[in-house]
Design an enzyme around this catalytic site. Structure first.
Site, short mmCIF file in Angstrom:
data_model
loop_
_atom_site.label_atom_id
_atom_site.label_comp_id
_atom_site.label_asym_id
_atom_site.label_seq_id
_atom_site.Cartn_x
_atom_site.Cartn_y
_atom_site.Cartn_z
N ASP A 199 46.42 36.77 43.44
CA ASP A 199 45.09 36.74 44.04
C ASP A 199 44.97 35.80 45.24
O ASP A 199 43.92 35.18 45.45
CB ASP A 199 44.04 36.42 42.97
CG ASP A 199 43.78 37.63 42.09
OD1 ASP A 199 43.75 38.75 42.63
OD2 ASP A 199 43.60 37.45 40.87
N ASP A 215 43.16 46.08 42.35
CA ASP A 215 42.47 44.95 42.99
C ASP A 215 43.31 44.34 44.13
O ASP A 215 42.77 43.76 45.06
CB ASP A 215 42.17 43.84 41.98
CG ASP A 215 41.74 44.33 40.61
OD1 ASP A 215 42.18 45.42 40.20
OD2 ASP A 215 40.99 43.62 39.94
N1 GLY Z 1 39.94 41.19 40.43
C1 GLY Z 1 39.44 41.02 39.12
C2 GLY Z 1 38.15 41.70 38.90
O1 GLY Z 1 37.68 42.48 39.73
O2 GLY Z 1 37.58 41.44 37.87
#
Ligand code: GLY
Length: 386
Positions: free
Chosen positions: A101, A161
């Site tokens: 992330d 994501d």
């Molecule tokens: N990227 C994690 C979520 O959207 O919860």
């Protein structure tokens, strides 16, 4: 695409009123969330204070930058720069960075700091975060491993994501002239979009590979209702992620995937527009909504309307959806809630997923961020932090 013409478009007074309310809430938040961050989600409408950990703190710093752009109030800039230092320390000391992330964390904080103020601290930290992201690329399978120990068979997968993390790599290549970052971004993008999109244009949340051979094996959900369902936020990451990828690649395939992800999302919205947390649910249902998914998609539509040929008409639809989002979900200042966008859901437990209920029908920090980003985009030209 579904017809939204019966919904009123956003007018200038509503837009300005929404911005003023958001700025008032964020101004009030400065005293408690400058040396601390807002947590991933509110609890009974109020964000607990957080250290700079987890995948979500960059959104609060990003809100500070957006607030500064919208108000030119020095207090927002000063707070955002203090937090930029915190992100530099975080990557330097490797505090909670063993995951993919890096874009969610470093684009709205440090890339923004560099773009808006020329901060060398921000630039250096963002490039180190990009190096960290590149280090998670798996040659066997050609993807960036999202979570866990590298190579672990139980975590040998990509997640949708990550499409919002790879803009950090495109930026890093343009900034340094080193094509290594962009090469990883492109290879991950190709792999991801060839696997996550199903034939009905819904998306898998995560996709596993065989670590021995690199062969893709199967799609699984982590946060959706079930493996074969369309998790609303996952679909939203698909929409905005491909819109941003188009800016950097101009690849026709990316545009096609954007269009298909978006059509599925819009076609499956309930009659009152605010999506349920998973598209398995539609009116009438007692399941919670996830307003953050709609905020993300509106940003994707606004991005595409200005950068993708043939998508100019999306701005009109985005303005109508934004009016609904403001009317139904914008938090009023002066109350106990210190978030911007109500009726979001971080994670909802189901009989098939691995979640516990978390931030259900609350504000969450990315919902607030993308809501404010959409307001900023609607005020005129904007150079994305992504
Ligand atoms: N990227 C994690 C979520 O959207 O919860």
């Amino acid at each position: 695409m579904k017809d939204f013409s019966t919904f009123a478009p956003l007018d200038g007074a509503t837009l300005d009123g929404a911005i003023a309310k958001a700025l008032e809430i964020n101004r009030d938040s400065l005293k408690d969330y400058t040396d601390k961050f807002k947590y991933s989600h509110s609890v009974d409408g109020v964000y607990p204070q957080s250290e700079n950990v987890e995948w979500t703190t960059g959104f609060w710093t990003g809100e500070l930058w957006l607030s500064w752009e919208l108000s030119h109030e020095e207090a927002f800039r000063e707070a955002a720069l203090r937090q930029t230092d915190s992100f530099a320390e975080r990557i330097e000391k490797r505090i909670d960075v063993e995951h993919h992330d890096m874009g969610f964390l470093y684009s709205p904080s440090c890339v923004a700091a560099y773009k808006l103020t020329g901060s060398e601290v921000g630039r250096k930290a963002a490039l180190e975060a990009a190096d960290n992201l590149v280090s998670r690329f798996q040659e066997k399978g050609q993807f960036i491993q999202a979570w866990g120990r590298l190579g672990d068979v139980k975590e040998y997968r990509l997640i949708i994501d990550c499409l919002l993390n790879i803009p950090l790599l495109f930026w890093a290549s343009r900034e340094t002239g080193d094509g290594r970052y962009e090469d990883v971004a492109r290879r991950h993008l190709d792999t991801a979009i060839s696997l996550v999109l199903r034939s009905d244009d819904s998306t898998f949340h995560t996709y596993f590979f065989d670590p021995e051979t690199g062969r893709p094996t199967h799609g699984v959900t982590a946060q959706g209702n079930r493996d074969g369902s369309a998790w609303s936020r996952g679909q939203a990451w698909g929409v905005y992620g491909t819109a941003l990828a188009w800016r950097y690649t101009h690849e026709e395939r990316t545009r096609e995937v954007f269009s298909r992800c978006l059509d599925f999302f819009l076609d499956h919205l309930p009659g009152d527009i605010i999506p349920y947390w998973d598209f398995d649910f539609s009116n009438p249902s007692t399941e919670p909504r996830d307003s953050s998914a709609l905020a993300i998609v509106i940003c994707g539509m606004l991005e595409a309307s200005r950068s993708m040929p043939g998508m100019e008409g999306l701005e009109d639809v985005a303005r109508r959806l934004m009016k609904v989002l403001i009317d139904k979900c914008a938090v009023m200042p002066g109350g106990s809630c210190n978030g911007l966008l109500a009726h979001a859901t971080y994670a909802r437990k189901s009989q098939w997923n691995t979640c516990r209920n978390r931030g259900v029908d609350e504000c969450n920090i990315w919902g607030d961020y993308y809501y404010l980003e959409a307001l900023r985009r609607l005020k005129g030209e904007w150079d994305p932090y992504w």
